[in-house]
Design a protein around this motif. Structure first.
Motif, PDB file in Angstrom:
ATOM      1  N   THR A 162      -6.769  -0.276   4.316  1.00 55.97           N
ATOM      2  CA  THR A 162      -6.314   0.992   3.747  1.00 55.97           C
ATOM      3  C   THR A 162      -6.956   2.168   4.474  1.00 55.97           C
ATOM      4  O   THR A 162      -6.292   3.179   4.768  1.00 55.97           O
TER       5      THR A 162
ATOM      6  N   LEU B  64      -1.004   6.532   6.278  1.00 53.58           N
ATOM      7  CA  LEU B  64      -1.004   6.685   4.826  1.00 53.58           C
ATOM      8  C   LEU B  64      -1.444   8.107   4.498  1.00 53.58           C
ATOM      9  O   LEU B  64      -2.587   8.481   4.778  1.00 53.58           O
ATOM     10  N   GLN B  65      -0.560   8.874   3.925  1.00 53.48           N
ATOM     11  CA  GLN B  65      -0.844  10.280   3.651  1.00 53.48           C
ATOM     12  C   GLN B  65      -1.468  10.490   2.278  1.00 53.48           C
ATOM     13  O   GLN B  65      -2.248  11.421   2.080  1.00 53.48           O
ATOM     14  N   GLU B  66      -1.108   9.627   1.325  1.00 51.64           N
ATOM     15  CA  GLU B  66      -1.595   9.782  -0.037  1.00 51.64           C
ATOM     16  C   GLU B  66      -2.732   8.807  -0.302  1.00 51.64           C
ATOM     17  O   GLU B  66      -2.759   7.703   0.225  1.00 51.64           O
ATOM     18  N   ASP B  67      -3.659   9.214  -1.156  1.00 53.48           N
ATOM     19  CA  ASP B  67      -4.720   8.317  -1.581  1.00 53.48           C
ATOM     20  C   ASP B  67      -4.168   7.330  -2.601  1.00 53.48           C
ATOM     21  O   ASP B  67      -3.261   7.646  -3.373  1.00 53.48           O
TER      22      ASP B  67
ATOM     23  N   ALA C 107       1.372   4.163  -2.938  1.00 52.32           N
ATOM     24  CA  ALA C 107       1.177   5.581  -2.624  1.00 52.32           C
ATOM     25  C   ALA C 107       2.355   6.423  -3.092  1.00 52.32           C
ATOM     26  O   ALA C 107       2.196   7.612  -3.404  1.00 52.32           O
TER      27      ALA C 107
ATOM     28  N   ARG D 123      -5.139   5.177   6.563  1.00 48.05           N
ATOM     29  CA  ARG D 123      -5.426   6.578   6.247  1.00 48.05           C
ATOM     30  C   ARG D 123      -5.966   7.305   7.474  1.00 48.05           C
ATOM     31  O   ARG D 123      -5.524   8.419   7.805  1.00 48.05           O
ATOM     32  N   ASP D 124      -6.922   6.702   8.175  1.00 46.99           N
ATOM     33  CA  ASP D 124      -7.529   7.347   9.336  1.00 46.99           C
ATOM     34  C   ASP D 124      -6.524   7.544  10.462  1.00 46.99           C
ATOM     35  O   ASP D 124      -6.640   8.504  11.242  1.00 46.99           O
TER      36      ASP D 124
ATOM     37  N   THR E 188       0.831  -1.202   0.000  1.00 39.24           N
ATOM     38  CA  THR E 188       0.000   0.000   0.000  1.00 39.24           C
ATOM     39  C   THR E 188       0.868   1.255   0.000  1.00 39.24           C
ATOM     40  O   THR E 188       0.634   2.200  -0.769  1.00 39.24           O
TER      41      THR E 188
END
Length: 350
Positions: A314, A323-326, A110, A318-319, A106
């Motif tokens: 994922t 993970l900073q990027e989509d 990104a 993100r939350d 992942t």
């Protein structure tokens, strides 16, 4: 098998991108044939492991030892990761396939790495947090007021805090101690920390063999609090998918055959791994092979990945700000190269 690999590999992989080092060959031999496969007879294939050989890799070694790769027209070489790491090797073209973990793949996507998961090696996460029974830790809430020994990775911290809070404990009362790559058993016994993250199918068996009185908080018991995720998985590159799809299909089919035998005959899986890595503890390997036989694919066909697992994990990254990027989650994985037969998840979209 490094109990920390799933939390370290993101940083290691990203740091390694752009550089390459030739890894030492671990195994090269292949024998016999599988007539129905259709790859060219001379196609050389390199597979990079995520760590030193262990039972997570047993299906690869079984397929090689039984000649199923050769029968598919593939001359397979299995190598250890060295300095480069599997996902950077895929992105640079230095490897055709790699064993990795979902959080690393992942993060790689990104950052723009064209890597894709083509099979789940183990169907569900088999991690636990373990402590000596004397600590009194029995549930996630009990972790509050105790020391977690780890690498200080963001995923480690987020998972432990989420488990504690979900169970009604005070996550701020957990002391996160950066201890590096120490022997987890020695760390517990020498009071470097109170609890630690292990993989049940290897480290858990070692603890049992050592006779330590321990308690465990199994991740699988708390998937209502934390997400499940694939660790390890089998990955390839978008280039391989686009330019050599038959090679991908043949390799995955032969590998699936290896893991299916590992499920049906764990002794054969242990024999294949020990033949490739005779330095391993035979008792540990055989016990681990027996354990993993029930975890490679307990609910059906080996390798099948579930869209819901990819999406939920994922979202967790993100939350949690990890993970900073989509990323396009659907593009990160596929079941398309698994051999026909069996039942895929009803949520499967890849």
């Amino acid at each position: 098998m490094n109990r920390r690999m799933s939390v370290l590999i993101v940083a290691v992989m990203l740091a390694a991108c752009g550089g390459g080092a030739t890894s030492a060959e671990q195994s090269t031999n292949a024998a016999t044939t599988m007539p129905e496969a259709g790859a060219d007879a001379s196609r050389a294939v390199t597979v990079m492991l995520d760590w030193t050989p262990n039972t997570n890799h047993a299906g690869l070694y079984l397929a090689q030892r039984n000649g199923w790769y050769a029968d598919a027209g593939l001359d397979v070489t299995i190598i250890q990761p060295g300095e480069q790491g599997g996902l950077p090797a895929l992105a640079s073209g230095d490897a055709d396939f790699a064993v990795s973990v979902q959080e690393a793949l992942t993060a790689a996507r990104a950052q723009g790495a064209p890597v894709v998961s083509v099979a789940a090696i183990i169907a569900s996460n088999t991690s636990s947090l373990v402590a000596l029974a004397a600590t009194g830790i029995e549930t996630p809430a009990d972790l509050a007021g105790h020391r977690y020994g780890g690498f200080g990775g963001d995923l480690e911290t987020e998972l432990v805090r989420t488990l504690v809070e979900c169970d009604g404990g005070d996550a701020d009362a957990v002391d996160f101690v950066d201890v590096g790559n120490v022997d987890y058993r020695a760390g517990l016994e020498r009071d470097f920390y109170d609890f630690v993250w292990i993989f049940d199918g290897w480290d858990g068996i070692r603890l049992e063999e050592a006779g330590l009185d321990i308690t465990s908080v199994r991740f699988a018991d708390y998937f209502d609090c934390i997400p499940d995720w694939y660790t390890p998985l089998l990955a390839t590159s978008e280039r391989m998918v686009a330019e050599e799809p038959q090679v991908v299909r043949d390799f995955v089919a032969a590998t699936a055959r290896g893991y299916e035998q590992a499920i049906d005959d764990p002794e054969a899986a242990a024999d294949a791994l020990l033949a490739a890595a005779p330095e391993l503890d035979e008792e540990l390997v055989r016990a681990s092979a027996a354990y993993l036989a029930g975890h490679y694919a307990p609910d059906g066909r080996w390798g099948v990945q579930d869209a819901a697992i990819w999406e939920a994990f994922t979202a967790f990254l993100r939350d949690g700000g990890i993970l900073q990027e989509d990323i396009d989650v659907d593009a990160a994985w596929t079941n398309d190269f698994l051999p026909a037969g069996g039942s895929a998840s009803p949520t499967e979209t890849g």
